[in-house]
Design an enzyme around this catalytic site. Structure first.
Site, PDB file in Angstrom:
ATOM      1  N   ARG A  44       0.973  -1.124  -0.077  1.00  0.00           N
ATOM      2  CA  ARG A  44       0.047   0.082   0.177  1.00  0.00           C
ATOM      3  C   ARG A  44       0.877   1.355   0.186  1.00  0.00           C
ATOM      4  O   ARG A  44       2.002   1.275   0.264  1.00  0.00           O
ATOM      5  CB  ARG A  44      -1.154  -0.030   1.016  1.00  0.00           C
ATOM      6  CG  ARG A  44      -0.569  -0.528   2.582  1.00  0.00           C
ATOM      7  CD  ARG A  44       0.278   0.151   3.457  1.00  0.00           C
ATOM      8  NE  ARG A  44      -0.008   1.747   3.499  1.00  0.00           N
ATOM      9  CZ  ARG A  44       0.926   2.196   3.731  1.00  0.00           C
ATOM     10  NH1 ARG A  44       2.064   2.095   3.849  1.00  0.00           N
ATOM     11  NH2 ARG A  44       0.819   3.661   3.808  1.00  0.00           N
ATOM     12  N   GLY A  45       0.551   2.340  -0.080  1.00  0.00           N
ATOM     13  CA  GLY A  45       0.928   3.449  -0.491  1.00  0.00           C
ATOM     14  C   GLY A  45       1.062   3.928  -1.820  1.00  0.00           C
ATOM     15  O   GLY A  45       1.359   2.956  -2.660  1.00  0.00           O
ATOM     16  N   ARG A  87      -7.683  -0.516  -6.476  1.00  0.00           N
ATOM     17  CA  ARG A  87      -7.884   0.653  -5.737  1.00  0.00           C
ATOM     18  C   ARG A  87      -7.931   1.791  -6.512  1.00  0.00           C
ATOM     19  O   ARG A  87      -7.104   1.972  -7.431  1.00  0.00           O
ATOM     20  CB  ARG A  87      -6.801   0.765  -4.708  1.00  0.00           C
ATOM     21  CG  ARG A  87      -6.520  -0.338  -3.764  1.00  0.00           C
ATOM     22  CD  ARG A  87      -5.640  -0.160  -2.554  1.00  0.00           C
ATOM     23  NE  ARG A  87      -6.211   0.815  -1.667  1.00  0.00           N
ATOM     24  CZ  ARG A  87      -5.700   1.459  -0.693  1.00  0.00           C
ATOM     25  NH1 ARG A  87      -4.377   1.076  -0.509  1.00  0.00           N
ATOM     26  NH2 ARG A  87      -6.299   2.327   0.351  1.00  0.00           N
ATOM     27  N   GLN A 194      -2.168   2.487  10.042  1.00  0.00           N
ATOM     28  CA  GLN A 194      -0.841   2.497   9.252  1.00  0.00           C
ATOM     29  C   GLN A 194       0.162   3.240  10.097  1.00  0.00           C
ATOM     30  O   GLN A 194       1.300   3.176   9.829  1.00  0.00           O
ATOM     31  CB  GLN A 194      -0.891   3.112   7.859  1.00  0.00           C
ATOM     32  CG  GLN A 194      -1.924   2.211   6.935  1.00  0.00           C
ATOM     33  CD  GLN A 194      -3.379   2.535   6.794  1.00  0.00           C
ATOM     34  OE1 GLN A 194      -3.968   2.972   7.804  1.00  0.00           O
ATOM     35  NE2 GLN A 194      -3.939   2.376   5.865  1.00  0.00           N
ATOM     36  N   ASP A 235      -1.851  10.647  -2.510  1.00  0.00           N
ATOM     37  CA  ASP A 235      -2.246   9.597  -3.425  1.00  0.00           C
ATOM     38  C   ASP A 235      -2.672  10.121  -4.688  1.00  0.00           C
ATOM     39  O   ASP A 235      -2.543   9.396  -5.547  1.00  0.00           O
ATOM     40  CB  ASP A 235      -3.596   8.732  -2.850  1.00  0.00           C
ATOM     41  CG  ASP A 235      -3.172   7.757  -1.713  1.00  0.00           C
ATOM     42  OD1 ASP A 235      -2.965   8.018  -0.625  1.00  0.00           O
ATOM     43  OD2 ASP A 235      -2.958   6.410  -2.152  1.00  0.00           O
ATOM     44  N   ASN A 245      -5.454  12.507   0.290  1.00  0.00           N
ATOM     45  CA  ASN A 245      -4.562  11.491   1.287  1.00  0.00           C
ATOM     46  C   ASN A 245      -5.446  10.863   2.120  1.00  0.00           C
ATOM     47  O   ASN A 245      -6.349  10.992   2.506  1.00  0.00           O
ATOM     48  CB  ASN A 245      -3.385  12.292   1.731  1.00  0.00           C
ATOM     49  CG  ASN A 245      -2.200  11.523   2.480  1.00  0.00           C
ATOM     50  OD1 ASN A 245      -1.766  10.373   1.662  1.00  0.00           O
ATOM     51  ND2 ASN A 245      -1.774  11.875   3.836  1.00  0.00           N
TER      52      ASN A 245
END
Ligand code: MRU
Length: 342
Positions: A44-45, A87, A194, A235, A245
């Protein structure tokens, strides 16, 4: 530590759903397994999602049994569609898939076996470029951090969210490596934690002082004068500098303005989406309700309650002091500064 690697025909991902309790790796030659890993946040990220997607395309290419280039490209198109459906918010995913697709089309005159190698090399290049961009962001961003600063961050925008080094945490790492005494406040980042699970793990491994706080404590520490700067990742950045974000970033940005605290966003240029004019066009991922109703595998909310679970929010550009990129630090007006980059 590398978040994503290609070794002996396989992709290796550190499984971020297991951290910090277990350090386990997903080792696979199946692109659908990588797509699943993106969907469930094992990887992720935004930048890491982009690189994982590029390697997933390379895996799909390697596994293909197609004899003709046309059949090969058709198969690849199907794989790209599936990977792209994981995503919706991080633009790096679509950027990387588009780049792999273009590379395949531009080389469609080659034999399938040669084309496979070309795609694997392109994925390697994307990974190497991401790492390079992290280092550059770190160098540019560190100039904004002073010795003794207390820096608040939200979610994880570190090595785990990239190939290595990070975006927001690249800035913190570089400042720390320059000998500046930095202390970090890490928001825990509900619902998937996270900040609590990943940011603390990363920073503590490198002996960078960090204090974990619940998301709802951020305003309190700002009001006490304990936060000097805020650095987050994103993001997606729209053409006017609005950013999406992790959910909760918007509240942090508004509070920062109230307390006159600089609010910085660190992104590689691959996170900037000049095709959308502002943040209202950024698709916001809605995730499953059990992430909110449960905690550590057990239910905490009343059975049957209605839940909203947007994974991201939009912070308008007026709250952002500067956007740190691998090409330099952008200042308002962002529409002009961003246009100059492309
Ligand atoms: O849902 P996640 O964990 O993928 O969300 C990640 C973030 O919001 C990060 O801050 C963002 O992707 C920038 S990562 C360098």
């Amino acid at each position: 530590m590398k978040t994503i690697e290609w070794k002996n025909g396989k992709v290796i991902l550190i499984d971020q759903t297991k951290l910090p309790l277990k350090e386990e790796y997903i080792v696979t030659d199946d692109y659908q397994r990588v797509a699943e890993a993106i969907k469930i946040l094992s990887v992720r990220g935004a930048p890491a999602i982009g690189v994982a997607a590029a390697y997933a395309v390379a895996l799909a290419a390697m596994k293909s049994q197609a004899k003709s280039t046309k059949d090969f490209l058709d198969e690849l198109g199907e794989a790209i569609k599936l990977i792209g459906a994981t995503r919706p918010t991080a633009v790096n995913l679509f950027w990387a898939l588009e780049r792999m697709k273009e590379k395949a089309s531009a080389n469609s005159h080659l034999a399938v076996s040669r084309l496979k190698r070309v795609l694997k090399e392109e994925a390697d290049l994307i990974a190497a470029e991401e790492l390079e961009m992290s280092k550059k962001m770190g160098d540019y961003g560190a100039e904004l951090i002073a010795d003794g600063d207390n820096v608040l961050t939200h979610c994880n925008a570190g090595a785990l969210a990239t190939v290595d080094y990070g975006t927001a945490l690249a800035v913190i790492r570089s400042a720390h490596n320059q000998g500046k005494k930095i202390h970090v406040y890490a928001d825990e980042t509900r619902p998937l934690l996270q900040g609590a699970r990943l940011t603390t793990w990363e920073l503590m491994r490198e002996n960078i002082p960090v204090t974990l706080i619940c998301d709802n404590m951020a305003g309190h520490f700002m009001s006490l004068g304990k936060v000097d700067k805020i650095v987050v990742g994103a993001d997606r950045v729209a053409a006017n500098g609005d950013i999406a974000n992790k959910i909760g970033t918007y509240s942090v940005a508004v509070l920062a303005k109230e307390h006159n605290i600089p609010f910085y966003v660190a992104v590689p240029v691959t996170t900037i989406d000049i095709s959308i004019p502002d943040g209202s066009h950024i698709p916001i991922e809605e995730r499953e309700s059990h992430e909110v109703t449960g905690f550590g595998g057990s239910q905490v909310a009343t059975e049957g309650v209605t839940v909203a679970n947007p994974a991201f929010d939009v912070t308008p550009n007026r709250y952002i002091t500067a956007i740190i990129t691998d090409k330099g630090v952008l200042k308002p007006p962002y529409d002009k500064a961003i246009a100059r980059l492309f």
